[in-house]
Scaffold this active site. Sequence first.
Site, PDB file in Angstrom:
ATOM      1  N   ARG A 107      12.664  45.514  34.276  1.00 30.00           N
ATOM      2  CA  ARG A 107      11.467  45.744  35.096  1.00 30.00           C
ATOM      3  C   ARG A 107      11.373  47.210  35.469  1.00 30.00           C
ATOM      4  O   ARG A 107      12.341  47.782  35.952  1.00 30.00           O
ATOM      5  CB  ARG A 107      11.599  44.938  36.403  1.00 30.00           C
ATOM      6  CG  ARG A 107      10.915  43.650  36.353  1.00 30.00           C
ATOM      7  CD  ARG A 107      10.796  42.934  37.658  1.00 30.00           C
ATOM      8  NE  ARG A 107      11.423  43.432  38.874  1.00 30.00           N
ATOM      9  CZ  ARG A 107      11.157  42.951  40.062  1.00 30.00           C
ATOM     10  NH1 ARG A 107      10.266  41.996  40.201  1.00 30.00           N
ATOM     11  NH2 ARG A 107      11.764  43.406  41.132  1.00 30.00           N
ATOM     12  N   THR A 111       6.211  49.999  38.680  1.00 34.89           N
ATOM     13  CA  THR A 111       5.092  49.102  38.367  1.00 34.89           C
ATOM     14  C   THR A 111       5.474  47.623  38.435  1.00 34.89           C
ATOM     15  O   THR A 111       4.609  46.757  38.460  1.00 34.89           O
ATOM     16  CB  THR A 111       4.577  49.362  36.937  1.00 34.89           C
ATOM     17  OG1 THR A 111       5.631  49.024  36.018  1.00 34.89           O
ATOM     18  CG2 THR A 111       4.160  50.804  36.741  1.00 34.89           C
ATOM     19  N   ASP A 204      19.539  42.058  43.665  1.00 34.28           N
ATOM     20  CA  ASP A 204      19.382  42.371  42.243  1.00 34.28           C
ATOM     21  C   ASP A 204      20.489  41.647  41.479  1.00 34.28           C
ATOM     22  O   ASP A 204      21.668  42.038  41.526  1.00 34.28           O
ATOM     23  CB  ASP A 204      19.475  43.893  42.036  1.00 34.28           C
ATOM     24  CG  ASP A 204      19.144  44.273  40.607  1.00 34.28           C
ATOM     25  OD1 ASP A 204      19.715  43.661  39.684  1.00 34.28           O
ATOM     26  OD2 ASP A 204      18.303  45.168  40.411  1.00 34.28           O
ATOM     27  N   ASP A 207      22.607  43.705  38.882  1.00 36.18           N
ATOM     28  CA  ASP A 207      23.540  44.629  39.536  1.00 36.18           C
ATOM     29  C   ASP A 207      24.716  43.874  40.152  1.00 36.18           C
ATOM     30  O   ASP A 207      25.856  44.340  40.090  1.00 36.18           O
ATOM     31  CB  ASP A 207      22.812  45.421  40.630  1.00 36.18           C
ATOM     32  CG  ASP A 207      22.027  46.589  40.055  1.00 36.18           C
ATOM     33  OD1 ASP A 207      22.195  46.905  38.858  1.00 36.18           O
ATOM     34  OD2 ASP A 207      21.237  47.186  40.805  1.00 36.18           O
TER      35      ASP A 207
HETATM   36  C1  PRP Z   1      15.460  41.003  36.807  1.00 33.09           C
HETATM   37  C2  PRP Z   1      15.696  39.534  36.531  1.00 33.09           C
HETATM   38  C3  PRP Z   1      14.498  39.160  35.705  1.00 33.09           C
HETATM   39  C4  PRP Z   1      13.412  39.997  36.334  1.00 33.09           C
HETATM   40  C5  PRP Z   1      12.623  39.124  37.265  1.00 33.09           C
HETATM   41  O1  PRP Z   1      15.850  41.776  35.745  1.00 33.09           O
HETATM   42  O2  PRP Z   1      16.922  39.277  35.900  1.00 33.09           O
HETATM   43  O3  PRP Z   1      14.619  39.449  34.320  1.00 33.09           O
HETATM   44  O4  PRP Z   1      14.061  41.054  37.042  1.00 33.09           O
HETATM   45  O5  PRP Z   1      11.523  39.803  37.781  1.00 33.09           O
HETATM   46  P1  PRP Z   1      10.028  39.451  37.365  1.00 33.09           P
HETATM   47  O6  PRP Z   1       9.918  37.957  37.426  1.00 33.09           O
HETATM   48  O7  PRP Z   1       9.224  40.146  38.402  1.00 33.09           O
HETATM   49  O8  PRP Z   1       9.785  39.989  35.989  1.00 33.09           O
HETATM   50  P2  PRP Z   1      15.774  43.383  35.761  1.00 33.09           P
HETATM   51  O9  PRP Z   1      14.499  43.822  35.156  1.00 33.09           O
HETATM   52  O10 PRP Z   1      16.116  43.880  37.127  1.00 33.09           O
HETATM   53  O11 PRP Z   1      16.898  43.793  34.724  1.00 33.09           O
HETATM   54  P3  PRP Z   1      18.486  43.506  34.715  1.00 33.09           P
HETATM   55  O12 PRP Z   1      18.665  42.067  34.393  1.00 33.09           O
HETATM   56  O13 PRP Z   1      18.957  44.419  33.628  1.00 33.09           O
HETATM   57  O14 PRP Z   1      19.055  43.867  36.066  1.00 33.09           O
HETATM   58  N1  URA Z   2      15.050  40.826  40.013  1.00 34.54           N
HETATM   59  C1  URA Z   2      16.165  40.573  40.735  1.00 34.54           C
HETATM   60  O1  URA Z   2      17.285  40.736  40.235  1.00 34.54           O
HETATM   61  N2  URA Z   2      16.010  40.105  41.980  1.00 34.54           N
HETATM   62  C2  URA Z   2      14.804  39.899  42.536  1.00 34.54           C
HETATM   63  O2  URA Z   2      14.737  39.471  43.698  1.00 34.54           O
HETATM   64  C3  URA Z   2      13.666  40.180  41.772  1.00 34.54           C
HETATM   65  C4  URA Z   2      13.809  40.644  40.509  1.00 34.54           C
END
Ligand code: PRP
Ligand code: URA
Length: 213
Positions: A107, A111, A204, A207
Site C-alpha cells: 500500500r 494514497t 501493521d 511489520d
Molecule cells: C497490508 C496488509 C494488506 C493491506 C490491507 O499490507 O497486509 O495487504 O495492507 O490494506 P488495504 O485493504 O487497505 O489494501 P501492506 O501494504 O502494508 O504491505 P506489507 O504486507 O508488506 O506490510
Molecule cells: N495494513 C495493516 O497491516 N494494518 C492495517 O490496519 C491496515 C492495513
Amino acid sequence: MEPNDRVVVLDHPIVQHKLSILRDKHTPSSEFREIVSELALFETYEATRDLPLTNVFIHTPVAPFDAKQIAGRKVAFVPILRAGLGMVDGALAVVPTARVGHLGMARNEETHQPESYYDKLPRDIASRRVYVLDPMLATGGSGAAAVKYLRDAGVAGTIRFLCIVAAPEGIERLLAEDDDLVIYACAVDEGLNDDAYIVPGLGDAGDRIFGTE
Ligand code: PRP
Ligand code: URA
C-alpha cells in the site's frame, strides 16, 4: 449467496483469545508470528469445510470399510506479500499438498492504493480452488486487486479470502467487486482511521510479523 453467507467470522473462544494477544502492542514478533500461523490454520480448517469427498474402499485391521477421501479440484493458497506469508505455514498444515502462488502488493502510504511488485502463480491456477491469505482487510484495495488478478488468470468458482481482521469498508468493497467470493475473518472491527489503519485492529501486520517496525 446472501451477503451474510459471504462473511464467516470465527467466533470460537480459542480464536478470540489468540486474537487478543495479537492486538496487544506489547506482544513480541516471535509470538505474533506464531499466532498468525495458528489462526491461519483454524481459518483454513473452517474454509475447507465444503471440500468434496469421494468413497474409497479400504481394509482396516478389523474389517473392510467404505471410507472417505478428498476428491475434486486441487487447492492453491495465494498469500498477498508480505503479511500473507505469515499465514502460509498454518494453511499448509491443513492441506500439505496445496500449491502456493504469490502476489506482491504494498500500500502506498500517502494514497493507500496498492502497488503491485511481484506475481507468481501455479501454472494450473485456473483449475484449482483458491484461498487468498492476508491478515488485514482494510480499505479492500489490495484484496480487490488480488481477486481481480486471479480472475484475469482464469480462476473460476468461489474464491475464499482468509484474513484475521477485517474492516466493514474492506468487506463491502470485496463483496461488491466479486460475486463469488467468501470472506473468512477472526473479527470484523469498527472501521478505519485517517491513515486507513483498522481500528482497533492490530497495527501493521507485516511489520509485526517480520519485526520491521
Ligand atoms: C497490508 C496488509 C494488506 C493491506 C490491507 O499490507 O497486509 O495487504 O495492507 O490494506 P488495504 O485493504 O487497505 O489494501 P501492506 O501494504 O502494508 O504491505 P506489507 O504486507 O508488506 O506490510
Ligand atoms: N495494513 C495493516 O497491516 N494494518 C492495517 O490496519 C491496515 C492495513
